[in-house]
Design a protein around this motif. Structure first.
Motif, PDB file in Angstrom:
ATOM      1  N   GLY A 249       0.838  -1.188   0.000  1.00  0.00           N
ATOM      2  CA  GLY A 249       0.000   0.000   0.000  1.00  0.00           C
ATOM      3  C   GLY A 249       0.877   1.243   0.000  1.00  0.00           C
ATOM      4  O   GLY A 249       2.112   1.160   0.052  1.00  0.00           O
ATOM      5  N   THR A 250       0.237   2.401  -0.050  1.00  0.00           N
ATOM      6  CA  THR A 250       0.952   3.678  -0.083  1.00  0.00           C
ATOM      7  C   THR A 250       0.296   4.643   0.885  1.00  0.00           C
ATOM      8  O   THR A 250      -0.935   4.710   0.969  1.00  0.00           O
ATOM      9  CB  THR A 250       0.949   4.283  -1.498  1.00  0.00           C
ATOM     10  N   VAL A 251       1.118   5.396   1.608  1.00  0.00           N
ATOM     11  CA  VAL A 251       0.649   6.451   2.498  1.00  0.00           C
ATOM     12  C   VAL A 251       1.423   7.718   2.155  1.00  0.00           C
ATOM     13  O   VAL A 251       2.655   7.692   2.071  1.00  0.00           O
ATOM     14  CB  VAL A 251       0.862   6.088   3.979  1.00  0.00           C
ATOM     15  N   ASP A 252       0.717   8.817   1.926  1.00  0.00           N
ATOM     16  CA  ASP A 252       1.366  10.096   1.646  1.00  0.00           C
ATOM     17  C   ASP A 252       1.820  10.709   2.968  1.00  0.00           C
ATOM     18  O   ASP A 252       0.997  11.184   3.759  1.00  0.00           O
ATOM     19  CB  ASP A 252       0.401  11.032   0.917  1.00  0.00           C
ATOM     20  N   LEU A 306      -1.116  -4.055   4.916  1.00  0.00           N
ATOM     21  CA  LEU A 306      -2.488  -4.414   4.579  1.00  0.00           C
ATOM     22  C   LEU A 306      -2.654  -5.931   4.566  1.00  0.00           C
ATOM     23  O   LEU A 306      -1.676  -6.669   4.465  1.00  0.00           O
ATOM     24  CB  LEU A 306      -2.868  -3.832   3.214  1.00  0.00           C
ATOM     25  N   ARG A 307      -3.903  -6.365   4.658  1.00  0.00           N
ATOM     26  CA  ARG A 307      -4.187  -7.803   4.717  1.00  0.00           C
ATOM     27  C   ARG A 307      -5.307  -8.158   3.742  1.00  0.00           C
ATOM     28  O   ARG A 307      -5.979  -7.287   3.182  1.00  0.00           O
ATOM     29  CB  ARG A 307      -4.589  -8.226   6.132  1.00  0.00           C
ATOM     30  N   GLY A 308      -5.515  -9.435   3.569  1.00  0.00           N
ATOM     31  CA  GLY A 308      -6.573  -9.915   2.697  1.00  0.00           C
ATOM     32  C   GLY A 308      -6.845 -11.380   2.965  1.00  0.00           C
ATOM     33  O   GLY A 308      -6.100 -12.059   3.678  1.00  0.00           O
ATOM     34  N   TYR A 309      -7.933 -11.863   2.405  1.00  0.00           N
ATOM     35  CA  TYR A 309      -8.244 -13.283   2.534  1.00  0.00           C
ATOM     36  C   TYR A 309      -9.119 -13.682   1.346  1.00  0.00           C
ATOM     37  O   TYR A 309      -9.706 -12.826   0.650  1.00  0.00           O
ATOM     38  CB  TYR A 309      -8.959 -13.591   3.857  1.00  0.00           C
ATOM     39  N   GLY A 310      -9.208 -14.969   1.097  1.00  0.00           N
ATOM     40  CA  GLY A 310     -10.015 -15.456  -0.010  1.00  0.00           C
ATOM     41  C   GLY A 310     -10.092 -16.960  -0.007  1.00  0.00           C
ATOM     42  O   GLY A 310      -9.421 -17.645   0.784  1.00  0.00           O
ATOM     43  N   GLY A 311     -10.900 -17.464  -0.902  1.00  0.00           N
ATOM     44  CA  GLY A 311     -11.051 -18.908  -1.022  1.00  0.00           C
ATOM     45  C   GLY A 311     -11.698 -19.261  -2.334  1.00  0.00           C
ATOM     46  O   GLY A 311     -12.283 -18.407  -3.019  1.00  0.00           O
ATOM     47  N   GLN A 312     -11.595 -20.507  -2.699  1.00  0.00           N
ATOM     48  CA  GLN A 312     -12.252 -20.979  -3.909  1.00  0.00           C
ATOM     49  C   GLN A 312     -12.584 -22.452  -3.770  1.00  0.00           C
ATOM     50  O   GLN A 312     -11.917 -23.199  -3.043  1.00  0.00           O
ATOM     51  CB  GLN A 312     -11.377 -20.745  -5.144  1.00  0.00           C
ATOM     52  N   LEU A 313     -13.622 -22.856  -4.480  1.00  0.00           N
ATOM     53  CA  LEU A 313     -14.081 -24.230  -4.503  1.00  0.00           C
ATOM     54  C   LEU A 313     -14.240 -24.632  -5.966  1.00  0.00           C
ATOM     55  O   LEU A 313     -14.954 -23.964  -6.722  1.00  0.00           O
ATOM     56  CB  LEU A 313     -15.405 -24.370  -3.763  1.00  0.00           C
ATOM     57  N   THR A 314     -13.563 -25.710  -6.377  1.00  0.00           N
ATOM     58  CA  THR A 314     -13.534 -26.122  -7.780  1.00  0.00           C
ATOM     59  C   THR A 314     -14.084 -27.527  -7.933  1.00  0.00           C
ATOM     60  O   THR A 314     -13.723 -28.433  -7.162  1.00  0.00           O
ATOM     61  CB  THR A 314     -12.097 -26.067  -8.333  1.00  0.00           C
ATOM     62  N   PHE A 315     -14.949 -27.690  -8.934  1.00  0.00           N
ATOM     63  CA  PHE A 315     -15.479 -28.996  -9.299  1.00  0.00           C
ATOM     64  C   PHE A 315     -15.036 -29.299 -10.731  1.00  0.00           C
ATOM     65  O   PHE A 315     -15.264 -28.484 -11.636  1.00  0.00           O
ATOM     66  CB  PHE A 315     -17.006 -29.009  -9.217  1.00  0.00           C
ATOM     67  N   GLY A 316     -14.418 -30.462 -10.932  1.00  0.00           N
ATOM     68  CA  GLY A 316     -13.944 -30.838 -12.250  1.00  0.00           C
ATOM     69  C   GLY A 316     -14.422 -32.215 -12.647  1.00  0.00           C
ATOM     70  O   GLY A 316     -14.528 -33.124 -11.802  1.00  0.00           O
ATOM     71  N   GLN A 344      -7.743  -5.282   2.198  1.00  0.00           N
ATOM     72  CA  GLN A 344      -7.795  -3.941   2.755  1.00  0.00           C
ATOM     73  C   GLN A 344      -7.281  -2.921   1.743  1.00  0.00           C
ATOM     74  O   GLN A 344      -6.394  -3.213   0.935  1.00  0.00           O
ATOM     75  CB  GLN A 344      -6.958  -3.857   4.035  1.00  0.00           C
ATOM     76  N   TYR A 345      -7.863  -1.725   1.813  1.00  0.00           N
ATOM     77  CA  TYR A 345      -7.450  -0.611   0.966  1.00  0.00           C
ATOM     78  C   TYR A 345      -7.355   0.650   1.813  1.00  0.00           C
ATOM     79  O   TYR A 345      -7.969   0.759   2.874  1.00  0.00           O
ATOM     80  CB  TYR A 345      -8.454  -0.367  -0.158  1.00  0.00           C
ATOM     81  N   ARG A 346      -6.609   1.615   1.285  1.00  0.00           N
ATOM     82  CA  ARG A 346      -6.632   2.983   1.787  1.00  0.00           C
ATOM     83  C   ARG A 346      -7.093   3.903   0.665  1.00  0.00           C
ATOM     84  O   ARG A 346      -7.067   3.543  -0.505  1.00  0.00           O
ATOM     85  CB  ARG A 346      -5.239   3.431   2.262  1.00  0.00           C
ATOM     86  N   GLY A 347      -7.467   5.114   1.039  1.00  0.00           N
ATOM     87  CA  GLY A 347      -7.831   6.087   0.022  1.00  0.00           C
ATOM     88  C   GLY A 347      -6.679   6.442  -0.890  1.00  0.00           C
ATOM     89  O   GLY A 347      -6.875   6.784  -2.057  1.00  0.00           O
ATOM     90  N   PHE A 348      -5.443   6.362  -0.378  1.00  0.00           N
ATOM     91  CA  PHE A 348      -4.277   6.639  -1.211  1.00  0.00           C
ATOM     92  C   PHE A 348      -4.069   5.554  -2.271  1.00  0.00           C
ATOM     93  O   PHE A 348      -3.308   5.754  -3.220  1.00  0.00           O
ATOM     94  CB  PHE A 348      -3.020   6.769  -0.352  1.00  0.00           C
ATOM     95  N   ASP A 349      -4.716   4.411  -2.116  1.00  0.00           N
ATOM     96  CA  ASP A 349      -4.661   3.366  -3.130  1.00  0.00           C
ATOM     97  C   ASP A 349      -5.690   3.591  -4.234  1.00  0.00           C
ATOM     98  O   ASP A 349      -5.767   2.797  -5.172  1.00  0.00           O
ATOM     99  CB  ASP A 349      -4.891   1.992  -2.491  1.00  0.00           C
ATOM    100  N   ASP A 358      -7.244   5.963   6.428  1.00  0.00           N
ATOM    101  CA  ASP A 358      -7.990   4.881   7.062  1.00  0.00           C
ATOM    102  C   ASP A 358      -8.000   3.634   6.177  1.00  0.00           C
ATOM    103  O   ASP A 358      -8.044   3.722   4.943  1.00  0.00           O
ATOM    104  CB  ASP A 358      -9.422   5.322   7.348  1.00  0.00           C
ATOM    105  N   LYS A 359      -8.024   2.473   6.815  1.00  0.00           N
ATOM    106  CA  LYS A 359      -8.122   1.209   6.102  1.00  0.00           C
ATOM    107  C   LYS A 359      -9.586   0.783   6.018  1.00  0.00           C
ATOM    108  O   LYS A 359     -10.371   1.071   6.921  1.00  0.00           O
ATOM    109  CB  LYS A 359      -7.331   0.111   6.825  1.00  0.00           C
ATOM    110  N   GLU A 360      -9.932   0.086   4.945  1.00  0.00           N
ATOM    111  CA  GLU A 360     -11.275  -0.467   4.807  1.00  0.00           C
ATOM    112  C   GLU A 360     -11.190  -1.767   4.011  1.00  0.00           C
ATOM    113  O   GLU A 360     -10.300  -1.955   3.188  1.00  0.00           O
ATOM    114  CB  GLU A 360     -12.216   0.518   4.113  1.00  0.00           C
ATOM    115  N   TRP A 361     -12.147  -2.658   4.278  1.00  0.00           N
ATOM    116  CA  TRP A 361     -12.219  -3.944   3.588  1.00  0.00           C
ATOM    117  C   TRP A 361     -13.162  -3.830   2.402  1.00  0.00           C
ATOM    118  O   TRP A 361     -14.196  -3.170   2.474  1.00  0.00           O
ATOM    119  CB  TRP A 361     -12.717  -5.031   4.533  1.00  0.00           C
TER     120      TRP A 361
END
Length: 571
Positions: A249-252, A306-316, A344-349, A358-361
């Protein structure tokens, strides 16, 4: 290393075609100096692992990976910057990290294992395909350190000879004389019209590497199950979860964060400059009043908090290659993936609304919820070999934006407030919003209706589905050539070719992933007495018309010949 200077001749921006024709620019920006960008880094790793197998059906692999990275050099230190903003310039940290990992594999079938890896009733039986396989694991994974980070910081130090920029808005914008600029580039302005004031900013831009900066890393866990089905098919179900750390991320560091105005018509949007920093005729904003020190412009501090999370479910689903046989050597497989990612993001992003620190999801920009993939092939001595790959993906998220910077933090593309036509105080704005909503359809209309009367959610809108279709053909060749010349014909983006053949110049965008027009509002002035911006509504918001995009993926036919040594065949 990178030479050259971006925006060296400057850029005039206009709010409309009429303003362009009349020579009324809203802003002017120019990079005055930019030295060569160069940087060098090192990355290294060593791993150790141990495999444990209790039986031939179960195996365990575990270990760790020792990683280290760093910079071969560091940016020049700027004591004046450090004292003015209480920052640490010249930082280039090195990191050592241990990443543990563990994984397992379990094979099972209908026979019973006697505990020592054999089956007493079926000793010597060869299983070409097990009835089922379960695999899983968890571990930490890190990215590589990139040299561009050091290159940016080494070129933009705030010292003499470093990157320096010019920004002028409203009445401070120099006069436009295209013919003079074309014949004598040395006459292109290098200062604003009045040279200073709240609407002008001429200062060095700075990029810092935070002393705690680290490369992105994530903890990932996976679990897969595959099994045999009737009709000679294989089913695969896989899950993946990720928890992301040290995201960039970036902060001014030169942002004061002092609220000087509040736009009540836009849900209490904070503005960090006074009315003197906003041009009343165009609504363009200068960030000079939002600075802590006027000796510097934007001081972008590269952070990794900053942080993040995710997931996926695959059927083949695919045929069992050991059992499935057909006359034409036919093969096909299909898969469906359901996924979700947030970070997470900031307004500078970008897409800021409140305090940009401020950070937000929000959903990440690559959060495609549904992905379908189909691949197949057929081979016969008379037609050769055909291989097909098709993919369909649901729309990616995007954020409704304002053209330019309206809160004065120095970062353009602020998040838009979605005015309700029934309550908007500006009759012209209300009429334009109503026309846009009535004329929109699909996801764009749903997004607008869901956001009426409030600030748009970050990545709260979604674009349309996209599709791709590619085909490869290996034609049959005469046997007397003995395999010495192998041709391949690639039909790339067939959907774009069909789009052109059916629709001519009125392309629908088949086979192209074109981002929707995210701009919702365009400032056209500022009413200081009422404390609000005057906006025009972009009638093309949410549209993905291929005719208005230069980023196209055309239909292509590529013929590739591969020469091979002759094949020795038995007599």
């Amino acid at each position: 290393a990178q030479q050259g200077q971006s925006n060296s001749l400057g850029t005039f921006s206009f709010n409309s075609i009429d303003d362009f024709a009349a020579g009324r620019p809203a802003s002017f920006s120019r990079t005055l100096t930019q030295p060569e960008r160069s940087g060098a880094v090192w990355n290294s790793a060593a791993a150790i692992a141990h495999a444990y197998s209790r039986t031939k059906f179960f195996s365990l692999l575990y270990g760790f990976r020792l990683e280290a990275d760093g910079f071969f050099d560091k940016p020049a230190q700027n004591d004046a910057l450090d004292n003015a903003l209480d920052v640490k310039s010249g930082a280039a940290p090195s990191r050592f990290h241990i990443s543990p990992r563990i994984g397992f594999s379990y094979l099972y079938n209908h026979d019973k294992d006697n505990g020592n890896g054999t089956n007493q009733s079926n000793v010597g039986r060869f299983y070409r395909t097990s009835v089922g396989v379960i695999r899983g694991g968890i571990g930490e994974f890190r990215d590589l350190l990139r040299p561009g980070i050091l290159a940016d910081a080494s070129a933009a130090t705030g010292l003499a000879g470093g990157t320096s920029t010019l920004s002028c808005v409203g009445s401070a914008v120099p006069d436009v004389d295209w013919s003079m600029f074309a014949t004598n580039p040395s006459d292109i302005p290098d200062a604003c019209r009045d040279g200073s004031g709240a609407l002008a900013e001429r200062a060095p831009s700075v990029t810092l590497i935070d002393p705690d900066y680290d490369v992105p890393r994530s903890w990932r866990a996976s679990l897969d199950w595959s099994t045999n089905l009737p009709a000679q098919l294989l089913l695969r179900v896989g899950g993946l979860a990720s928890y992301d750390l040290s995201q960039p991320g970036t902060v001014d560091a030169n942002f004061a964060g002092v609220r000087r105005q509040t736009l009540s018509d836009e849900g209490g949007r904070p503005v960090f400059v006074s009315p003197a920093g906003i041009d009343p005729a165009s609504g363009s904003v200068s960030a000079s009043e939002a600075r802590i020190s006027n000796d510097f412009g934007s001081v972008g501090r590269r952070v990794s908090d900053l942080r993040g999370y995710g997931g996926q479910l695959t059927f083949g689903l695919s045929p069992d290659v050991f059992k499935f046989r057909s006359k034409f050597s036919f093969y096909a497989s299909t898969s469906y993936t359901l996924q979700w990612t947030r970070r997470q993001y900031r307004g500078f992003d970008g897409a800021g609304f409140g305090d940009p620190r401020d950070k937000e999801w929000a959903p990440s920009g690559t959060d495609a919820r549904n992905v379908f993939v189909l691949s197949g092939g057929v081979s016969h001595k008379k037609i050769g070999t055909l291989t097909l790959f098709a993919r369909a993906q649901s729309g990616l998220p995007y954020t409704p934006l304002v053209e330019g910077d309206v809160n004065g933090d120095g970062r353009g593309g602020d998040r838009a407030f979605v005015f309700d036509p029934a309550t908007a105080k500006d009759p012209a704005l209300a009429s334009q919003m109503k026309s846009l909503i009535d004329g929109s359809n699909g996801n764009a209309k749903e997004c607008l209706l869901a956001s009426l009367g409030r600030a748009a959610s970050r990545n709260g809108c979604r674009g349309p589905w996209t599709q791709s279709l590619n085909l490869q053909w290996r034609p049959p060749m005469p046997s007397k050539w003995n395999g010495r010349l192998v041709p391949n014909v690639y039909f790339q983006n067939i959907l774009a070719g069909l789009d052109q053949a059916i629709h001519g110049n009125s392309l629908r965008g088949w086979g192209s992933q074109i981002s929707p027009d995210a701009v919702l509002l365009v400032p056209k002035g500022f009413n200081a007495a009422a404390g609000r911006f005057n906006y025009d509504v972009n009638p093309r918001f949410g549209q993905t018309r291929v005719g208005r995009s230069l980023l196209r993926d055309p239909f292509r036919i590529v013929i590739d010949f591969v020469s091979k040594p002759p094949i020795d065949r038995p007599a």
